[in-house]
Write an enzyme that holds these catalytic residues in place. Sequence first.
Site, short mmCIF file in Angstrom:
data_model
loop_
_atom_site.label_atom_id
_atom_site.label_comp_id
_atom_site.label_asym_id
_atom_site.label_seq_id
_atom_site.Cartn_x
_atom_site.Cartn_y
_atom_site.Cartn_z
N ASP A 71 0.83 -1.35 -0.26
CA ASP A 71 0.03 0.01 0.09
C ASP A 71 1.02 1.22 -0.05
O ASP A 71 1.79 1.41 -0.74
CB ASP A 71 -1.06 -0.05 1.16
CG ASP A 71 -2.32 0.93 0.80
OD1 ASP A 71 -2.81 0.66 -0.10
OD2 ASP A 71 -2.54 1.73 1.91
N THR A 72 0.48 2.24 0.73
CA THR A 72 1.00 3.51 0.61
C THR A 72 2.67 3.38 0.50
O THR A 72 3.34 2.74 1.26
CB THR A 72 0.68 4.29 2.09
OG1 THR A 72 -0.55 3.88 2.54
CG2 THR A 72 1.00 5.61 2.29
N VAL A 73 3.06 4.43 0.05
CA VAL A 73 4.39 4.81 -0.38
C VAL A 73 4.77 5.87 0.55
O VAL A 73 3.66 6.72 0.94
CB VAL A 73 4.74 5.04 -1.73
CG1 VAL A 73 4.65 3.71 -2.61
CG2 VAL A 73 4.23 6.28 -2.27
N GLU A 118 -5.48 6.81 5.72
CA GLU A 118 -4.27 7.64 6.77
C GLU A 118 -3.65 8.43 5.81
O GLU A 118 -2.99 8.96 6.53
CB GLU A 118 -3.74 6.23 7.41
CG GLU A 118 -2.46 5.95 6.64
CD GLU A 118 -2.85 4.90 5.59
OE1 GLU A 118 -4.02 4.65 5.40
OE2 GLU A 118 -1.91 4.44 4.84
#
Lengths: 382, 382
Positions: free
Chosen positions: A193-195, A225
Site C-alpha cells: 500500500d502507501t508509499v 491514513e
Amino acid sequence: MQQDCFVAVHGGAGILSRDSEGLVKQALANACKTALATLQIRNDVNAALAATEEAIVVLENDPCLNAGYGSNLTFAGTVECDAAIMTSEPGDYGSIGAVSGITNPIRLARAVLDHARIPDPLGRVPPMMLVSEGATSFASSVPQPPIAIVPVDSLITLRARQQWAKWKARLDQAEAGPVDSTCPTTAEDQMQDTVGAITCDRAGRMAAGVSSGGLLLKHPGRIGEAAMYGAGCWASQTNRQPHTEASGDSSNNFTISGRSTGEDIVRAMLARSIARALAYDQAETFSGEVDVHEALSEVFVNLFLKLSMARGELNPSAGVILLDRGDADNPRSVRLWCAFTTPSMSIAYASSRHPSPKVKILRRPTRTNTESPVYITAITLS
Amino acid sequence: MQQDCFVAVHGGAGILSRDSEGLVKQALANACKTALATLQIRNDVNAALAATEEAIVVLENDPCLNAGYGSNLTFAGTVECDAAIMTSEPGDYGSIGAVSGITNPIRLARAVLDHARIPDPLGRVPPMMLVSEGATSFASSVPQPPIAIVPVDSLITLRARQQWAKWKARLDQAEAGPVDSTCPTTAEDQMQDTVGAITCDRAGRMAAGVSSGGLLLKHPGRIGEAAMYGAGCWASQTNRQPHTEASGDSSNNFTISGRSTGEDIVRAMLARSIARALAYDQAETFSGEVDVHEALSEVFVNLFLKLSMARGELNPSAGVILLDRGDADNPRSVRLWCAFTTPSMSIAYASSRHPSPKVKILRRPTRTNTESPVYITAITLS
C-alpha cells in the site's frame, strides 16, 4: 557546519510477492537517487521538502506501486488518491484526499502546504486539507509550477483493472452466499500500500510524505491514513539532547505507512502518537536520551494493535520508517528505524556519504507463539 | 442502577451579536429538549448516539447557526458541510466532509459509523470518513432510515448569500489594493461556527458530535476540524477512579467547537489532546483524581495557542464543552466544563432531574493584560 544529508523511502508494508520484488526494488532505488540528487544540488530552506516530493513522484509514476499511476481501483472502478507532506517547521503541512485525474498527488499536497504559507488579505485561514473536486479546482489554479491534470482513466493500469475485476467478482459471489474459506481475503492478496519518503538536508531540516491509491474496492470518497493529519506521516524536530556545535540541532523525523487497515492507523493517530511517545520519553523518563525501540513498541502494541483488535480486526497492518538523529554516546549518529506488523516491508536509503542506494525487503521470520506482533529493526546510517 | 441522563449543546464559540442572541438561545433550547426526550424514551445501547444526532439535527435545521441549512458559503458560493459523531465505545466514529445537498450532515456521519459496525464479506475495512460526491453516493445507498438528499442550492439562506456577497466584494477590493485597516476581517464579523452536542444516557454511555458549514469564503473541498478525527469531537470512557456500585462506571466525554481557526484545531488535535491530558493526569500525576481545569488550560495554552501563534495567527479561536462525571469527593457528580478563547460561547444543558433547558451566553470579561487567554468555567449539573 554542513552535515551529511539522508533519504529513506518505503514501498509499503504488506506481503510482497517474489515476482514483483525486482520491480519494487528498482523503483525504491530510483526514488532514493532522485531525492539525494535534489538534496545535493539545493541548499535552501525547502531542500528537504523538495527532495521528499521528488522521491514520492518517482514512486507514484511507477506502476508497480499503489500510488498515482497504477493505484488500486475503488469499488466504482476509479482511481482516487490521498497524499500528505509535512516539514519539521511547526504545523507546516498539506494534504489532499480522494482526488482523481492528478498525475502526482504529492505535488498537489505540496501546493496546499505552499499556499498555507501565504498570508491572506482578509485574514482567512488557508486550508490544510482539500478533497475531491475542490482539490482538483485548486490544482488548476496553482500558478507555478503547474500541477499535471490528466483524464481520470489515464492513471489506471491493466494490472489494476484485472485485480479489480477479480475481486469485484469475488465480492459479488460473497454477497450471494458464504465465501469459500480457502480464498484469501483482499487484505491478504492485494499489493503493498502507501508509499512514503523521509529526507534530512545538510542543515538538519527534515520532511516526510506519503501517497496512496488506498484500499482495493474502497468506497469512492473514502479518506485513508495518507491524507489524515497525524496518521500517515509526521516530521518533527525535538531537542532530544543539548545543542552542540558538533551535532547541530538534534532532531527526529519519520513517515509511516499502512496497508490494509488505514482506518485503524487513523484511530491510533499512529504518526503523531509515536512523535509524542518519543517526546514524552525524553521529558519524563530518559532524561535526554530516548529509547526509540521502546517508544515504537509501546505505541504499536498498546495503542494501534490494542485498538484494532478491540474492533475485531484479526491482522492489523501497519509499517513505519523513522529517521532518528543523535544519541548520547554518539551525537552525530543517524539511524533508520523500521517497524511493521506485516510479513514484509520494502525500504531503501542513501546518504551523501554513501550515495549508492541500499534496498532491502525486510521479511519477518515465520511467526511463533512467543514472537512479538511487531518487528522492529534499526540500521545505522552514520 | 439507572442513573440520571444529561445533554449539553453549543452553538459555537465566536462573537455572538445581541441581535441574534434570542434566535440562537431558542435553537439551543430546542436541541436540548429533543435530545433529552430521546434519552428518556430509549433504553438501548444507541440511546446516547441517537440523542446526540437528534440534537444536532435541530441545530442544523435552524438557519441562525452555521451548519446544514444556513451554512456559510464557500468561495464558489456553495454550501459544503462537515460533520462527525463518536461514542465512548473504542473507535466508534463516523465523519463526512465537504458534502453538498445533504439536509442533515450529522445523519450521514451517523450512517458511516453504523456501516462500520457491519463485518464485510471480503474483510474490507469499512471507511470512517467519506467526502464530497463519494459521500453523497453513499447517502443514496443507505437503506434505513433514508438520508435526505436535496438540491444543493436549497440549503442557502438569504442571509448567507448576503454575507457572501459582502465579503466577496471586500476580498476583490483587498486583492486589488491595500485593505482599509478599519474594516474587520472575516474572522471578526462572521457568525458563530461549528455546533455540537454531548449526551450521556442512564447507563453511562456517552456520545459526542459536531457539524459545521465551515469558514465563510473557504476554498471548495476544504476539510475543517468538524470532519477530522481527533480534532472536532471526542467521546471516551476512562476509569478515572475505581468502579463502585454506587457510582457506576466513571467516565468523561466531550465535544469541541472551533470558529475561525479550524486548521489550528486540527494541528493541535484539540479534542484528542484534551482526552489524553485527562487520562495522563490520572495515570501519572493525580492518582485517581483529575484536575480538569488544569488539563484544559494546559492543552489550550501549551498546545493550541502556542502552535497557532507560532504560525502568526493573532487571535486563535476555539471553544470546548466537556461533560465530566465523578470526582473523588462526590462520585455521582456531573460537571459541564466550558473553555474558550473567543469573546463568547453559547451553550445549553438539561438533565432528567432538571429537564427544563438552561441556556447561557457565556461572555468573557473585557480583556486585561494579565488575564488568561482562555476562559474556563464549570457548571455542576448534579
